[in-house]
Design a protein around this motif. Sequence first.
Motif, PDB file in Angstrom:
ATOM      1  N   ALA A 113       0.830  -1.206   0.000  1.00  0.00           N
ATOM      2  CA  ALA A 113       0.000   0.000   0.000  1.00  0.00           C
ATOM      3  C   ALA A 113       0.865   1.257   0.000  1.00  0.00           C
ATOM      4  O   ALA A 113       0.529   2.259  -0.653  1.00  0.00           O
ATOM      5  N   MET A 114       1.979   1.204   0.717  1.00  0.00           N
ATOM      6  CA  MET A 114       2.895   2.342   0.727  1.00  0.00           C
ATOM      7  C   MET A 114       3.481   2.588  -0.661  1.00  0.00           C
ATOM      8  O   MET A 114       3.567   3.730  -1.130  1.00  0.00           O
ATOM      9  N   LEU A 115       3.867   1.503  -1.339  1.00  0.00           N
ATOM     10  CA  LEU A 115       4.407   1.643  -2.694  1.00  0.00           C
ATOM     11  C   LEU A 115       3.346   2.166  -3.653  1.00  0.00           C
ATOM     12  O   LEU A 115       3.638   2.982  -4.536  1.00  0.00           O
ATOM     13  N   LEU A 116       2.109   1.712  -3.494  1.00  0.00           N
ATOM     14  CA  LEU A 116       1.027   2.189  -4.350  1.00  0.00           C
ATOM     15  C   LEU A 116       0.748   3.677  -4.119  1.00  0.00           C
ATOM     16  O   LEU A 116       0.373   4.392  -5.046  1.00  0.00           O
ATOM     17  N   SER A 117       0.916   4.124  -2.879  1.00  0.00           N
ATOM     18  CA  SER A 117       0.682   5.535  -2.583  1.00  0.00           C
ATOM     19  C   SER A 117       1.666   6.436  -3.322  1.00  0.00           C
ATOM     20  O   SER A 117       1.370   7.604  -3.594  1.00  0.00           O
ATOM     21  N   MET A 118       2.851   5.903  -3.665  1.00  0.00           N
ATOM     22  CA  MET A 118       3.828   6.677  -4.418  1.00  0.00           C
ATOM     23  C   MET A 118       3.378   6.895  -5.854  1.00  0.00           C
ATOM     24  O   MET A 118       3.820   7.836  -6.512  1.00  0.00           O
ATOM     25  N   MET A 119       2.507   6.023  -6.348  1.00  0.00           N
ATOM     26  CA  MET A 119       2.039   6.121  -7.732  1.00  0.00           C
ATOM     27  C   MET A 119       0.730   6.896  -7.845  1.00  0.00           C
ATOM     28  O   MET A 119       0.235   7.124  -8.948  1.00  0.00           O
ATOM     29  N   LEU A 120       0.165   7.288  -6.709  1.00  0.00           N
ATOM     30  CA  LEU A 120      -1.128   7.976  -6.715  1.00  0.00           C
ATOM     31  C   LEU A 120      -0.914   9.463  -6.952  1.00  0.00           C
ATOM     32  O   LEU A 120      -0.170  10.112  -6.204  1.00  0.00           O
ATOM     33  N   PRO A 121      -1.533  10.051  -7.976  1.00  0.00           N
ATOM     34  CA  PRO A 121      -1.368  11.489  -8.224  1.00  0.00           C
ATOM     35  C   PRO A 121      -1.879  12.321  -7.058  1.00  0.00           C
ATOM     36  O   PRO A 121      -2.912  12.006  -6.457  1.00  0.00           O
ATOM     37  N   ALA A 122      -1.155  13.383  -6.744  1.00  0.00           N
ATOM     38  CA  ALA A 122      -1.551  14.236  -5.616  1.00  0.00           C
ATOM     39  C   ALA A 122      -2.895  14.904  -5.867  1.00  0.00           C
ATOM     40  O   ALA A 122      -3.639  15.206  -4.920  1.00  0.00           O
ATOM     41  N   GLN A 123      -3.239  15.121  -7.138  1.00  0.00           N
ATOM     42  CA  GLN A 123      -4.505  15.780  -7.461  1.00  0.00           C
ATOM     43  C   GLN A 123      -5.715  14.956  -7.029  1.00  0.00           C
ATOM     44  O   GLN A 123      -6.786  15.506  -6.767  1.00  0.00           O
ATOM     45  N   VAL A 124      -5.542  13.629  -6.963  1.00  0.00           N
ATOM     46  CA  VAL A 124      -6.648  12.761  -6.555  1.00  0.00           C
ATOM     47  C   VAL A 124      -7.019  13.002  -5.088  1.00  0.00           C
ATOM     48  O   VAL A 124      -8.185  12.915  -4.693  1.00  0.00           O
ATOM     49  N   LEU A 125      -6.023  13.318  -4.281  1.00  0.00           N
ATOM     50  CA  LEU A 125      -6.243  13.509  -2.847  1.00  0.00           C
ATOM     51  C   LEU A 125      -6.571  14.950  -2.486  1.00  0.00           C
ATOM     52  O   LEU A 125      -6.915  15.232  -1.323  1.00  0.00           O
ATOM     53  N   MET A 126      -6.473  15.847  -3.434  1.00  0.00           N
ATOM     54  CA  MET A 126      -6.574  17.266  -3.130  1.00  0.00           C
ATOM     55  C   MET A 126      -7.912  17.636  -2.495  1.00  0.00           C
ATOM     56  O   MET A 126      -7.966  18.283  -1.446  1.00  0.00           O
ATOM     57  N   ILE A 127      -9.016  17.216  -3.095  1.00  0.00           N
ATOM     58  CA  ILE A 127     -10.345  17.599  -2.601  1.00  0.00           C
ATOM     59  C   ILE A 127     -10.659  16.936  -1.260  1.00  0.00           C
ATOM     60  O   ILE A 127     -11.063  17.624  -0.309  1.00  0.00           O
ATOM     61  N   PRO A 128     -10.515  15.606  -1.111  1.00  0.00           N
ATOM     62  CA  PRO A 128     -10.807  15.003   0.213  1.00  0.00           C
ATOM     63  C   PRO A 128      -9.916  15.555   1.318  1.00  0.00           C
ATOM     64  O   PRO A 128     -10.379  15.736   2.455  1.00  0.00           O
TER      65      PRO A 128
END
Length: 281
Positions: A113-128
């Motif tokens: 999950a930590m490795l997957l979080s590195m591939m997650l775009p920051a824009q996806v988390l911006m609103i939540p």
Amino acid sequence: MKEKRAVKGAVYHILVFMFGLIMIYPLVWMVMSSFKPTSTIFQTAGSLIPETFTFENYVNGWKGFAKVTFAVFFKNSLFISAAATIGTVMSSAVAAYGFARFKFRGKKLLFSAMLLSMMLPAQVLMIPQYLWYQKLGWVGSYMPLIVPYFFAIQGFFVYLMSNFISGIPRDLDEAAKIDGCSYAAVFTKIILPLIKPALVTGGIFSFMWRWDDFLSALLYVNKSARYPVSLALKLFCDPGSSSDYGAMFAMASLSILPSVLIFIFFQRYLVEGISTSGLKG
């Protein structure tokens, strides 16, 4: 054979030098333009060397806006970057120690999950993230820019330090435990001194990323007196009237000095941390 190698070496270095010039030219142009009068910057855009050198842009830029000098903006950036970097290095080192030295249920799942979080775009988390921080009452303060980094939210640094710790022989841990050291003592007295290159590498990257962070400051800081440098630079551009590009280039040139100085003084640790972690990974 020697002549061919010499020719290949010469061609290689020429190409690298030309590529380096292309990469650094915009930065050099910005620094040189900061010494040009504002009215002539774009009139002589093709000329790198100013016809007349002036320091007026630095004087005007340092005055800042609404009685808030650029010294305040630099102080704000330094506080945010230093605090977030301390939190990042501390929390990432603890998390990395847990992944590298302990066995527990769900370890592989958490590491994945930590490795997957590195591939997650920051824009996806911006609103939540914004909605969450708004409910906490943090919007308008530095809390969203500092506090989350004390909880190892950046997987890159955890992965970097975990690889480094994995390369340290476990015999050192066992010897320390025989001498009566607890897990905390092993971490502070054995692990931390040995992963100094990784800690410095993580600190350099974290500081530079936080220093250059524009979007987060734009979202959460709403008072100009609390702006960091990255956000304050945009105040020089006014679409409704004239923009003071000379002062903006001058302050932008000063804003890159901390990153340059940090890289120069800690270059040895940076290269050692990256190369060693890469080999052990």
